[in-house]
Design a protein around this motif. Sequence first.
Motif, PDB file in Angstrom:
ATOM      1  N   ASN A   1     -78.605 -41.551  43.093  1.00  0.00           N
ATOM      2  CA  ASN A   1     -77.670 -42.675  43.028  1.00  0.00           C
ATOM      3  C   ASN A   1     -78.230 -43.845  42.219  1.00  0.00           C
ATOM      4  O   ASN A   1     -77.478 -44.536  41.514  1.00  0.00           O
ATOM      5  CB  ASN A   1     -77.324 -43.152  44.432  1.00  0.00           C
ATOM      6  N   THR A   2     -79.534 -44.074  42.306  1.00  0.00           N
ATOM      7  CA  THR A   2     -80.140 -45.168  41.545  1.00  0.00           C
ATOM      8  C   THR A   2     -80.047 -44.905  40.044  1.00  0.00           C
ATOM      9  O   THR A   2     -79.667 -45.795  39.270  1.00  0.00           O
ATOM     10  CB  THR A   2     -81.619 -45.347  41.954  1.00  0.00           C
ATOM     11  N   LEU A   3     -80.386 -43.685  39.644  1.00  0.00           N
ATOM     12  CA  LEU A   3     -80.272 -43.343  38.228  1.00  0.00           C
ATOM     13  C   LEU A   3     -78.817 -43.379  37.785  1.00  0.00           C
ATOM     14  O   LEU A   3     -78.495 -43.857  36.688  1.00  0.00           O
ATOM     15  CB  LEU A   3     -80.871 -41.959  37.973  1.00  0.00           C
ATOM     16  N   ALA A   4     -77.908 -42.903  38.651  1.00  0.00           N
ATOM     17  CA  ALA A   4     -76.478 -42.945  38.328  1.00  0.00           C
ATOM     18  C   ALA A   4     -76.002 -44.379  38.136  1.00  0.00           C
ATOM     19  O   ALA A   4     -75.188 -44.666  37.252  1.00  0.00           O
ATOM     20  CB  ALA A   4     -75.672 -42.262  39.436  1.00  0.00           C
ATOM     21  N   THR A   5     -76.514 -45.301  38.943  1.00  0.00           N
ATOM     22  CA  THR A   5     -76.123 -46.710  38.828  1.00  0.00           C
ATOM     23  C   THR A   5     -76.568 -47.298  37.494  1.00  0.00           C
ATOM     24  O   THR A   5     -75.824 -48.046  36.850  1.00  0.00           O
ATOM     25  CB  THR A   5     -76.724 -47.522  39.990  1.00  0.00           C
ATOM     26  N   ILE A   6     -77.768 -46.954  37.067  1.00  0.00           N
ATOM     27  CA  ILE A   6     -78.254 -47.436  35.768  1.00  0.00           C
ATOM     28  C   ILE A   6     -77.369 -46.917  34.647  1.00  0.00           C
ATOM     29  O   ILE A   6     -76.957 -47.677  33.753  1.00  0.00           O
ATOM     30  CB  ILE A   6     -79.713 -47.000  35.554  1.00  0.00           C
ATOM     31  N   TYR A   7     -77.065 -45.633  34.696  1.00  0.00           N
ATOM     32  CA  TYR A   7     -76.189 -45.060  33.673  1.00  0.00           C
ATOM     33  C   TYR A   7     -74.793 -45.676  33.742  1.00  0.00           C
ATOM     34  O   TYR A   7     -74.163 -45.974  32.721  1.00  0.00           O
ATOM     35  CB  TYR A   7     -76.109 -43.544  33.840  1.00  0.00           C
ATOM     36  N   ILE A  42     -86.477 -36.413  24.202  1.00  0.00           N
ATOM     37  CA  ILE A  42     -85.681 -37.151  25.190  1.00  0.00           C
ATOM     38  C   ILE A  42     -86.190 -36.778  26.578  1.00  0.00           C
ATOM     39  O   ILE A  42     -86.015 -35.642  27.028  1.00  0.00           O
ATOM     40  CB  ILE A  42     -84.182 -36.808  25.067  1.00  0.00           C
ATOM     41  N   THR A  43     -86.809 -37.712  27.257  1.00  0.00           N
ATOM     42  CA  THR A  43     -87.305 -37.455  28.606  1.00  0.00           C
ATOM     43  C   THR A  43     -86.938 -38.569  29.573  1.00  0.00           C
ATOM     44  O   THR A  43     -86.507 -38.309  30.692  1.00  0.00           O
ATOM     45  CB  THR A  43     -88.838 -37.278  28.616  1.00  0.00           C
ATOM     46  N   ARG A  44     -87.078 -39.814  29.130  1.00  0.00           N
ATOM     47  CA  ARG A  44     -86.849 -40.944  30.021  1.00  0.00           C
ATOM     48  C   ARG A  44     -85.417 -41.433  29.944  1.00  0.00           C
ATOM     49  O   ARG A  44     -84.691 -41.160  28.983  1.00  0.00           O
ATOM     50  CB  ARG A  44     -87.796 -42.098  29.679  1.00  0.00           C
ATOM     51  N   MET A  45     -85.038 -42.174  30.970  1.00  0.00           N
ATOM     52  CA  MET A  45     -83.679 -42.722  31.049  1.00  0.00           C
ATOM     53  C   MET A  45     -83.364 -43.578  29.824  1.00  0.00           C
ATOM     54  O   MET A  45     -82.266 -43.502  29.260  1.00  0.00           O
ATOM     55  CB  MET A  45     -83.539 -43.529  32.338  1.00  0.00           C
ATOM     56  N   GLU A  46     -84.322 -44.397  29.387  1.00  0.00           N
ATOM     57  CA  GLU A  46     -84.080 -45.257  28.225  1.00  0.00           C
ATOM     58  C   GLU A  46     -83.785 -44.432  26.977  1.00  0.00           C
ATOM     59  O   GLU A  46     -82.944 -44.813  26.142  1.00  0.00           O
ATOM     60  CB  GLU A  46     -85.291 -46.167  27.971  1.00  0.00           C
ATOM     61  N   MET A  94     -68.997 -39.387  37.492  1.00  0.00           N
ATOM     62  CA  MET A  94     -69.545 -38.702  36.322  1.00  0.00           C
ATOM     63  C   MET A  94     -71.018 -39.039  36.142  1.00  0.00           C
ATOM     64  O   MET A  94     -71.833 -38.168  35.828  1.00  0.00           O
ATOM     65  CB  MET A  94     -68.762 -39.087  35.076  1.00  0.00           C
ATOM     66  N   CYS A  95     -71.384 -40.301  36.378  1.00  0.00           N
ATOM     67  CA  CYS A  95     -72.784 -40.704  36.220  1.00  0.00           C
ATOM     68  C   CYS A  95     -73.669 -40.065  37.285  1.00  0.00           C
ATOM     69  O   CYS A  95     -74.847 -39.781  37.029  1.00  0.00           O
ATOM     70  CB  CYS A  95     -72.910 -42.228  36.245  1.00  0.00           C
ATOM     71  N   GLN A  96     -73.134 -39.817  38.480  1.00  0.00           N
ATOM     72  CA  GLN A  96     -73.900 -39.077  39.481  1.00  0.00           C
ATOM     73  C   GLN A  96     -74.175 -37.651  38.995  1.00  0.00           C
ATOM     74  O   GLN A  96     -75.285 -37.132  39.152  1.00  0.00           O
ATOM     75  CB  GLN A  96     -73.134 -39.034  40.810  1.00  0.00           C
ATOM     76  N   THR A  97     -73.162 -37.027  38.414  1.00  0.00           N
ATOM     77  CA  THR A  97     -73.349 -35.684  37.861  1.00  0.00           C
ATOM     78  C   THR A  97     -74.368 -35.696  36.735  1.00  0.00           C
ATOM     79  O   THR A  97     -75.237 -34.826  36.641  1.00  0.00           O
ATOM     80  CB  THR A  97     -72.006 -35.133  37.356  1.00  0.00           C
ATOM     81  N   ILE A  98     -74.277 -36.712  35.871  1.00  0.00           N
ATOM     82  CA  ILE A  98     -75.204 -36.833  34.740  1.00  0.00           C
ATOM     83  C   ILE A  98     -76.626 -37.070  35.235  1.00  0.00           C
ATOM     84  O   ILE A  98     -77.589 -36.507  34.700  1.00  0.00           O
ATOM     85  CB  ILE A  98     -74.743 -37.964  33.802  1.00  0.00           C
ATOM     86  N   ALA A  99     -76.777 -37.896  36.280  1.00  0.00           N
ATOM     87  CA  ALA A  99     -78.102 -38.146  36.849  1.00  0.00           C
ATOM     88  C   ALA A  99     -78.703 -36.853  37.391  1.00  0.00           C
ATOM     89  O   ALA A  99     -79.891 -36.561  37.198  1.00  0.00           O
ATOM     90  CB  ALA A  99     -78.016 -39.210  37.938  1.00  0.00           C
ATOM     91  N   ARG A 100     -77.882 -36.074  38.113  1.00  0.00           N
ATOM     92  CA  ARG A 100     -78.368 -34.788  38.623  1.00  0.00           C
ATOM     93  C   ARG A 100     -78.794 -33.884  37.480  1.00  0.00           C
ATOM     94  O   ARG A 100     -79.850 -33.226  37.533  1.00  0.00           O
ATOM     95  CB  ARG A 100     -77.281 -34.109  39.450  1.00  0.00           C
ATOM     96  N   GLN A 101     -77.980 -33.845  36.399  1.00  0.00           N
ATOM     97  CA  GLN A 101     -78.326 -33.017  35.256  1.00  0.00           C
ATOM     98  C   GLN A 101     -79.625 -33.487  34.611  1.00  0.00           C
ATOM     99  O   GLN A 101     -80.418 -32.671  34.132  1.00  0.00           O
ATOM    100  CB  GLN A 101     -77.192 -33.067  34.227  1.00  0.00           C
ATOM    101  N   HIS A 102     -79.854 -34.809  34.595  1.00  0.00           N
ATOM    102  CA  HIS A 102     -81.096 -35.339  34.032  1.00  0.00           C
ATOM    103  C   HIS A 102     -82.292 -34.781  34.791  1.00  0.00           C
ATOM    104  O   HIS A 102     -83.255 -34.271  34.188  1.00  0.00           O
ATOM    105  CB  HIS A 102     -81.086 -36.865  34.088  1.00  0.00           C
ATOM    106  N   TYR A 103     -82.256 -34.885  36.119  1.00  0.00           N
ATOM    107  CA  TYR A 103     -83.366 -34.365  36.916  1.00  0.00           C
ATOM    108  C   TYR A 103     -83.567 -32.868  36.673  1.00  0.00           C
ATOM    109  O   TYR A 103     -84.702 -32.392  36.510  1.00  0.00           O
ATOM    110  CB  TYR A 103     -83.114 -34.619  38.401  1.00  0.00           C
ATOM    111  N   THR A 104     -82.460 -32.125  36.637  1.00  0.00           N
ATOM    112  CA  THR A 104     -82.550 -30.676  36.439  1.00  0.00           C
ATOM    113  C   THR A 104     -83.145 -30.341  35.078  1.00  0.00           C
ATOM    114  O   THR A 104     -84.077 -29.534  34.969  1.00  0.00           O
ATOM    115  CB  THR A 104     -81.158 -30.033  36.569  1.00  0.00           C
ATOM    116  N   ASN A 105     -82.617 -30.964  34.016  1.00  0.00           N
ATOM    117  CA  ASN A 105     -83.058 -30.626  32.664  1.00  0.00           C
ATOM    118  C   ASN A 105     -84.465 -31.118  32.361  1.00  0.00           C
ATOM    119  O   ASN A 105     -85.162 -30.547  31.526  1.00  0.00           O
ATOM    120  CB  ASN A 105     -82.074 -31.186  31.632  1.00  0.00           C
ATOM    121  N   ALA A 106     -84.872 -32.200  33.036  1.00  0.00           N
ATOM    122  CA  ALA A 106     -86.226 -32.720  32.837  1.00  0.00           C
ATOM    123  C   ALA A 106     -87.245 -32.013  33.723  1.00  0.00           C
ATOM    124  O   ALA A 106     -88.454 -32.249  33.605  1.00  0.00           O
ATOM    125  CB  ALA A 106     -86.252 -34.225  33.113  1.00  0.00           C
TER     126      ALA A 106
END
Length: 215
Positions: free
Chosen positions: A143-149, A189-193, A120-132
């Motif tokens: 995968n790195t962003l997914a790991t943080i999430y 909302i733009t950054r991971m934090e 799910m976090c991999q999907t969310i990470a992909r969505q983050h890149y797309t929406n941003a």
Amino acid sequence: MAQSIIKSVTPQMQNGIHKAWQNKFTGKTNYGFTIIFEDGVSGSCGSEKDVYPLLPGTAVTYELSLTPNGSNHITKVKKLEPFGGIPGNGNGNGNGNGNGNGNGKSYNDPGVVRRIAFSMCQTIARQHYTNAGISPRSIEDVNTLATIYNNWVLSNVLENDPHMRDIVSRRYYALQLAVECIPFTGLGITRMEQVIESAEALLRPLKQIGHAAQV
């Protein structure tokens, strides 16, 4: 191998026609569907039947993988044969004793929960890149962003907590909603934090409802 209960299955349509292709292994026509499970996982799947053979509400096992474009691909969907009960889903379906797969593993099995959470976090990470509107340099960026999430989703969750799956799923749902809010520029909302901060804010109302206070 994950397990859940089918929430919905809908045909994939292209130009008003049910998406179909020839299976390169069997030579038979396969039809495309979008399947959603009650654990929050969703993705594309195929069947030789033009009407999906398993109905919503059916407890199943399935395998989840990612396609080259980062979307979820669901395979090996099989009806779960009860053995002392089917898994509970938090909605009163099933007896919740977690022994529904016939091999003694719990529906709340930590390994299953962790695998689903990371997918799910991999999907969310992909969505983050797309929406941003940002392009990752490589799959490893996703995968790195997914790991943080994923670390946030699993933080301070005890593996022996009987509500582990519920707690974890609420967290990745909140992350997903926060990422979906990125296009609302007024929210900033733009950054991971900021996504994580927004997810925490989205969770606050749930803390007033039942054992969701533990999320």
